[in-house]
Design an enzyme around this catalytic site. Structure first.
Site, PDB file in Angstrom:
ATOM      1  N   LYS A 118      -3.651  -9.461  13.733  1.00  0.00           N
ATOM      2  CA  LYS A 118      -2.421  -9.345  13.847  1.00  0.00           C
ATOM      3  C   LYS A 118      -2.371  -8.072  14.370  1.00  0.00           C
ATOM      4  O   LYS A 118      -1.863  -6.848  15.296  1.00  0.00           O
ATOM      5  CB  LYS A 118      -1.827  -9.069  12.547  1.00  0.00           C
ATOM      6  CG  LYS A 118      -1.726 -10.467  12.623  1.00  0.00           C
ATOM      7  CD  LYS A 118      -1.386 -10.291  10.387  1.00  0.00           C
ATOM      8  CE  LYS A 118      -1.009 -11.791   9.994  1.00  0.00           C
ATOM      9  NZ  LYS A 118      -1.055 -11.443   8.374  1.00  0.00           N
ATOM     10  N   HIS A 156     -10.207  -6.917  -3.068  1.00  0.00           N
ATOM     11  CA  HIS A 156      -9.693  -8.247  -4.291  1.00  0.00           C
ATOM     12  C   HIS A 156      -9.967  -8.063  -4.680  1.00  0.00           C
ATOM     13  O   HIS A 156     -10.456  -6.808  -5.832  1.00  0.00           O
ATOM     14  CB  HIS A 156     -10.215 -10.012  -3.625  1.00  0.00           C
ATOM     15  CG  HIS A 156     -12.087  -8.780  -3.922  1.00  0.00           C
ATOM     16  ND1 HIS A 156     -12.651  -9.017  -5.068  1.00  0.00           N
ATOM     17  CD2 HIS A 156     -13.273  -8.936  -2.392  1.00  0.00           C
ATOM     18  CE1 HIS A 156     -13.648  -8.658  -4.941  1.00  0.00           C
ATOM     19  NE2 HIS A 156     -14.387  -8.650  -3.514  1.00  0.00           N
TER      20      HIS A 156
END
Length: 129
Positions: free
Chosen positions: A59, A110
């Protein structure tokens, strides 16, 4: 100057079937990213965060996953244990084609069910050029 920014969020449990499928791991992950002999939870976080990094890179590059293989993007740790992207083969060619004189910044995280990666590609000014 910022060339591109990419972010990706993945559901960690998505990778439960992946850790049992060595073919899938070899398809999407660099040989240096393949881990063994770790707990299931560690493996899931490991692969999820690295997959998010690959998606975030695509991206930031502005191409999506086009013209390169995900296994040619490898998350490594530098001497200070900071995560960095190492590009090889098709990914390196795609990067050099679009981003001469650029550096890549990577952040991984995470928490519980999700892993996230954030990538910034920064164009570096040449001095005295």
């Amino acid at each position: 100057m910022i060339y591109g920014i990419g972010v990706d969020l993945v559901y960690i449990k998505r990778f439960e079937s992946w850790i049992e499928d060595s073919g899938k791991l070899r398809r999407f992950f660099n040989k240096d990213e393949i881990k063994e002999n770790c707990s299931k939870d560690i493996l899931l976080e490991h692969y999820a965060s690295r997959f998010a990094a690959k998606e975030a890179f695509s991206k930031a590059l502005g191409t999506g996953i086009y013209n390169f293989n995900l296994k040619d993007i490898c998350v490594v740790k530098n001497k200070d244990c900071k995560p960095e992207l190492k590009l090889e083969d098709t990914a390196l060619c795609a990067f050099n084609e679009r981003c001469k004189d650029c550096i890549i910044h990577l952040s991984l995280t995470h928490e519980k069910d999700y892993a996230m990666a954030y990538v910034i590609i920064e164009k570096v000014d040449k001095i005295g050029g």
